[in-house]
Design a protein around this motif. Structure first.
Motif, PDB file in Angstrom:
ATOM      1  N   ARG A   1       0.816  -1.223   0.000  1.00  0.00           N
ATOM      2  CA  ARG A   1       0.000   0.000   0.000  1.00  0.00           C
ATOM      3  C   ARG A   1       0.845   1.267   0.000  1.00  0.00           C
ATOM      4  N   ALA A   2       2.080   1.172   0.479  1.00  0.00           N
ATOM      5  CA  ALA A   2       2.950   2.351   0.540  1.00  0.00           C
ATOM      6  C   ALA A   2       4.327   2.003  -0.006  1.00  0.00           C
ATOM      7  N   VAL A   3       4.910   2.947  -0.755  1.00  0.00           N
ATOM      8  CA  VAL A   3       6.239   2.764  -1.341  1.00  0.00           C
ATOM      9  C   VAL A   3       7.115   3.938  -0.894  1.00  0.00           C
ATOM     10  N   ALA A   4       8.221   3.625  -0.223  1.00  0.00           N
ATOM     11  CA  ALA A   4       9.130   4.668   0.264  1.00  0.00           C
ATOM     12  C   ALA A   4      10.494   4.506  -0.403  1.00  0.00           C
ATOM     13  N   PHE A   5      11.158   5.638  -0.622  1.00  0.00           N
ATOM     14  CA  PHE A   5      12.444   5.647  -1.311  1.00  0.00           C
ATOM     15  C   PHE A   5      13.496   6.363  -0.473  1.00  0.00           C
ATOM     16  N   ASP A   6      14.726   5.859  -0.562  1.00  0.00           N
ATOM     17  CA  ASP A   6      15.883   6.604  -0.077  1.00  0.00           C
ATOM     18  C   ASP A   6      16.202   7.667  -1.129  1.00  0.00           C
ATOM     19  N   LYS A   7      17.095   8.582  -0.796  1.00  0.00           N
ATOM     20  CA  LYS A   7      17.424   9.668  -1.731  1.00  0.00           C
ATOM     21  C   LYS A   7      18.639   9.342  -2.591  1.00  0.00           C
ATOM     22  N   THR A   8      19.831   9.425  -1.983  1.00  0.00           N
ATOM     23  CA  THR A   8      21.069   9.330  -2.748  1.00  0.00           C
ATOM     24  C   THR A   8      21.248   7.943  -3.354  1.00  0.00           C
ATOM     25  N   ASN A   9      21.540   7.910  -4.664  1.00  0.00           N
ATOM     26  CA  ASN A   9      21.757   6.674  -5.425  1.00  0.00           C
ATOM     27  C   ASN A   9      20.498   5.834  -5.568  1.00  0.00           C
ATOM     28  N   THR A  10      19.351   6.379  -5.184  1.00  0.00           N
ATOM     29  CA  THR A  10      18.078   5.679  -5.381  1.00  0.00           C
ATOM     30  C   THR A  10      17.166   6.544  -6.244  1.00  0.00           C
ATOM     31  N   LEU A  11      16.694   7.660  -5.681  1.00  0.00           N
ATOM     32  CA  LEU A  11      15.958   8.614  -6.512  1.00  0.00           C
ATOM     33  C   LEU A  11      16.917   9.537  -7.262  1.00  0.00           C
ATOM     34  N   THR A  12      18.180   9.562  -6.828  1.00  0.00           N
ATOM     35  CA  THR A  12      19.182  10.338  -7.558  1.00  0.00           C
ATOM     36  C   THR A  12      20.234   9.385  -8.109  1.00  0.00           C
ATOM     37  N   ALA A  13      21.015   9.891  -9.065  1.00  0.00           N
ATOM     38  CA  ALA A  13      22.032   9.053  -9.696  1.00  0.00           C
ATOM     39  C   ALA A  13      23.336   9.038  -8.916  1.00  0.00           C
ATOM     40  N   GLY A  14      23.438   9.876  -7.855  1.00  0.00           N
ATOM     41  CA  GLY A  14      24.677   9.942  -7.103  1.00  0.00           C
ATOM     42  C   GLY A  14      25.792  10.653  -7.853  1.00  0.00           C
ATOM     43  N   ARG A  15      25.425  11.446  -8.848  1.00  0.00           N
ATOM     44  CA  ARG A  15      26.406  12.180  -9.671  1.00  0.00           C
ATOM     45  C   ARG A  15      26.039  13.663  -9.647  1.00  0.00           C
ATOM     46  N   HIS A  16      26.689  14.413  -8.775  1.00  0.00           N
ATOM     47  CA  HIS A  16      26.382  15.837  -8.630  1.00  0.00           C
ATOM     48  C   HIS A  16      26.640  16.597  -9.937  1.00  0.00           C
ATOM     49  N   ARG A  17      25.838  17.611 -10.176  1.00  0.00           N
ATOM     50  CA  ARG A  17      26.051  18.492 -11.332  1.00  0.00           C
ATOM     51  C   ARG A  17      25.889  19.947 -10.889  1.00  0.00           C
ATOM     52  N   VAL A  18      26.508  20.838 -11.643  1.00  0.00           N
ATOM     53  CA  VAL A  18      26.426  22.266 -11.348  1.00  0.00           C
ATOM     54  C   VAL A  18      25.056  22.785 -11.773  1.00  0.00           C
ATOM     55  N   VAL A  19      24.325  23.366 -10.809  1.00  0.00           N
ATOM     56  CA  VAL A  19      23.002  23.903 -11.123  1.00  0.00           C
ATOM     57  C   VAL A  19      23.007  25.434 -11.138  1.00  0.00           C
ATOM     58  N   HIS A  20      24.073  26.055 -10.640  1.00  0.00           N
ATOM     59  CA  HIS A  20      24.135  27.520 -10.607  1.00  0.00           C
ATOM     60  C   HIS A  20      25.584  27.951 -10.449  1.00  0.00           C
ATOM     61  N   LEU A  21      25.955  29.045 -11.122  1.00  0.00           N
ATOM     62  CA  LEU A  21      27.317  29.551 -11.069  1.00  0.00           C
ATOM     63  C   LEU A  21      27.293  31.073 -10.890  1.00  0.00           C
ATOM     64  N   VAL A  22      28.048  31.554  -9.919  1.00  0.00           N
ATOM     65  CA  VAL A  22      28.249  32.996  -9.714  1.00  0.00           C
ATOM     66  C   VAL A  22      29.749  33.250  -9.809  1.00  0.00           C
ATOM     67  N   HIS A  23      30.174  34.235 -10.625  1.00  0.00           N
ATOM     68  CA  HIS A  23      31.614  34.468 -10.780  1.00  0.00           C
ATOM     69  C   HIS A  23      31.933  35.962 -10.794  1.00  0.00           C
ATOM     70  N   ARG A  24      33.196  36.237 -10.673  1.00  0.00           N
ATOM     71  CA  ARG A  24      33.680  37.604 -10.686  1.00  0.00           C
ATOM     72  C   ARG A  24      33.359  38.261 -12.028  1.00  0.00           C
TER      73      ARG A  24
END
Length: 717
Positions: free
Chosen positions: A405-428
């Motif tokens: 009746r209920a399905v629960a998920f872990d986060k890292t390497n389960t709902l995510t691929a475990g491969r960080h990516r840049v989502v925002h960049l601020v520079h000089r």
């Protein structure tokens, strides 16, 4: 224990004891869980009750001892099966020649009948002994099961055959006894091998076999973890795994993912508790010092193992139903056989016919079809799941999967691929296009396996414009903090955590802090002139996460995200995959995750990849490990996804619903067969061999019904 009947017998004896509220015996791991008054559940009291029916109760055995015991049992069964197959083959051949009328003379036919009996003796007197022993024990416990019927059927067939031989008749039933023993030994051997595999879940929780470095009296000593005592000072070197629970005396960076599920390392201060399984990443000041809090047997990971044992004692509803039916069938068949013998004789039939009728009742009542009904359907469903990209490790999981009746998920390497990516960049300002990417790639390149460093390198390789990368003269990594890089032109660059760069005297602009990206991890790049750029990195969801969760919601399942990661990252991911904020739970310990899972509508399904998920995988009705899960999660899960993403969970639930329908059909048919067959053998004379063949036909029909699952096309992705 020899079979599930043994488990039921032990369970029944304990449940009848005064002061015991409930008892559950888990046959695969030979573990009993008892709840009741303290005096009633003492080891000596329980052991005495179990010993009365011929079993031995011992302390909870180590996993390695359980594996050795099951290995011994499998060799024991293999030897008996070999004897049954070799000698039984000649018994069946002799009986076949008699039945086919291929023997030219009656005297030779009688000789063949004696030969049939001679070859049957090793099968009956050696291979069948475990059935007799288990049958006697369960009978003494007042819980006669299939072993009682098998034993009476085998011994009855031999006794009737010897009686007929003494009267000069060649119409013997040794083949009936041989067939029963051989077929059931095959089933028991397969069952034992499955139990051996089930113990691997506990092996996966084991920590590395290594010595620890202790400091006693100002001197360093290398000792096995078992020789450490509470209060000892422990020294932990860079990249070493902690083997004991302890309190930090000096601070340092730790990879806590095995027990916390956090996707990035943590800096832990002096006085904080750390647990066996954490990996020390360094502090820049040599080994870290700790004070030991718990030794082997008392550690947090040991408690997780014990809780897994407890959670495994639960039984599926269909298994309970089959147990109840088999428990009712065996005494009913015994009673009916006892009634049939005098009743047929009184009605005018001869003694031989009355005895044969009673024997047929015992043989036809053997609940083989009942025993096959659930496992065969589960096996066929497992094949379908494999074609759909899901490997089933525990076929019994299908009992619960269809009712989830209920399905629960872990986060890292389960709902995510475990491969960080840049989502925002601020520079000089006025930074040349692509310059930050080239510099970041040069600064981050090296042997670091930090998830943020790897994510930055992937982004830089995809983003950097063509151009010569600066030549690196020297690179220094400060574990858990960042990199200090010197270039050939004399410039010095720093790449790492904002706090570390501020300690180095780098002033960061206030504009870098962006509330919209509070969920992301920051990596700061600085040169000799100060701050250069800030990268915000996040672990994105797997490609099919949003669509799969939407499909689960459409089908009526309650869905949740339960993670040990920080609140910001969990909330952001929940929004990305379409989960409500109320369904996203962050910063949960393994124990808290299991308690939270218990609060969801049962039965539950949990998908997780790490050691910190093993308790939830055991606590859930069904545990599923994603494709790249850790060894601990794979061994503790009932199923594993063979393809990236979580779409396999949706397909698995669909297969499970069809499998459960077939299980129920098989149980209903086997119950109907046994009821009708018992009535038929009482009403008319049926030879025991025909009863065996009828029993085999019922098993075949159950098999063919289960095979419909294997013939069906697997569901599409």
């Amino acid at each position: 224990m020899w079979c599930t009947s043994c488990a039921l017998a032990v369970e029944g004896v304990l449940q009848r004891a005064a002061g015991i509220e409930s008892a559950s015996v888990h046959y695969p791991t030979a573990t009993v869980w008892v709840q009741g008054e303290s005096d009633a559940i003492g080891f000596e009291a329980l052991a005495a009750r179990v010993a009365r029916i011929g079993y031995r109760l011992g302390p909870l055995e180590a996993v390695v001892d359980a594996a050795a015991r099951l290995e011994k049992e499998s060799r024991y069964l293999s030897l008996r099966l070999m004897v049954a197959a070799v000698f039984g083959m000649w018994t069946m051949l002799a009986s076949l020649l008699i039945y086919a009328g291929a023997v030219p003379a009656g005297r030779i036919e009688l000789v063949m009948a004696w030969l049939s009996g001679g070859f049957a003796l090793p099968v009956v007197l050696y291979a069948g002994v475990p059935f007799y022993r288990a049958g006697w024990r369960t009978l003494r416990a007042g819980r006669p099961g299939m072993d009682v019927l098998v034993s009476l059927g085998v011994l009855g067939a031999v006794a009737v055959s010897v009686w007929l031989l003494a009267r000069g008749s060649a119409e013997v039933y040794f083949d009936t006894a041989v067939m029963l023993v051989t077929l059931l030994l095959v089933g028991r051997l397969a069952e034992t091998l499955c139990r051996q595999r089930g113990l691997k879940a506990f092996d996966a929780l084991a920590l590395p076999q290594a010595d620890v470095t202790l400091e006693r009296g100002g001197k360093r000593q290398t000792r096995p973890p078992e020789e450490a005592v509470r209060g000892d000072t422990l020294l932990l070197s860079h990249d070493e795994t902690l083997l004991l629970d302890a309190t930090l005396a000096t601070p340092g960076w730790f990879d806590t993912a095995t027990l916390s599920g956090e996707s990035v390392p943590r800096y832990l201060a002096a006085g904080q508790k750390v647990f066996a399984g954490y990996r020390y990443l360094g502090s820049g000041q040599g080994p870290v010092r700790l004070t030991i809090d718990a030794t082997p047997g008392e550690r947090r990971v040991d408690r997780l193992c014990e809780q897994m044992r407890l959670l495994q004692t639960r039984k599926g509803e269909l298994t309970k139903l089959a147990d109840r039916f088999a428990a009712w069938l065996s005494p009913a068949a015994l009673l009916l056989a006892l009634i049939t013998l005098p009743a047929v004789w009184i009605l005018g039939a001869g003694t031989e016919e009355a005895v044969v009728r009673a024997l047929s009742v015992l043989v036809v009542a053997c609940p083989c079809a009942v025993g096959l009904a659930v496992p065969l359907a589960a096996l066929a469903g497992s094949g379908q799941a494999m074609q759909a990209g899901v490997a089933i490790r525990d076929p019994a999981a299908f009992e619960l999967l269809a009712g989830v009746r209920a399905v629960a998920f872990d986060k890292t390497n389960t709902l995510t691929a475990g491969r960080h990516r840049v989502v925002h960049l601020v520079h000089r300002e006025a930074l040349p296009e692509g310059f930050a990417a080239r510099l970041a790639a040069a600064a981050a390149a090296g042997e670091s396996e930090h998830p943020l460093t790897l994510g930055l390198l992937r982004w830089a390789s995809e983003t950097a414009h063509p151009g010569e990368k600066p030549a690196v003269a020297q690179r220094e990594e400060v574990a858990g903090a960042g990199h200090r890089v010197s270039f050939a032109d004399g410039q010095c660059w720093r790449l790492g955590r904002a706090a570390w760069l501020e300690e180095q005297g780098v002033a960061l602009p206030e504009s870098v802090e962006d509330a919209d990206y509070a969920f992301a991890s920051q990596v700061v790049l600085a040169d000799d002139d100060g701050w250069l750029a800030t990268f915000h990195l996040a672990d994105p969801p797997v490609a099919d996460a949003r669509a799969s969760l939407a499909e689960l919601a459409r089908l009526g399942y309650v869905t949740a995200l339960i993670s040990g990661d920080r609140q910001g990252a969990v909330s952001w991911l929940g929004g990305e995959v379409g989960l409500a904020a109320s369904a996203c739970y962050a910063q949960r310990t393994p124990e808290a995750k299991a308690r939270l899972l218990a609060g969801l509508p049962a039965p539950t399904l949990y998908v997780g990849d790490g050691v910190n998920d093993t308790l939830c995988l055991a606590a859930a009705g069904v545990g599923v490990a994603p494709m790249n899960a850790s060894e601990a999660a794979r061994e503790g899960a009932a199923a594993q996804l063979l393809a990236p993403g979580i779409g396999g969970v949706v397909r698995l639930l669909g297969i499970a619903r069809r499998t459960r329908r077939v299980m129920i059909q098989n149980l209903a048919f086997s119950a109907l067969y046994n009821t009708l067959a018992l009535g038929l053998v009482v009403a008319m004379a049926i030879p025991p061999l025909a009863a065996v063949l009828a029993m085999a036909a019922s098993s075949l029909s159950v098999t063919l019904n289960a095979a419909r699952l294997a013939w069906a096309e697997p569901p599409e992705s």
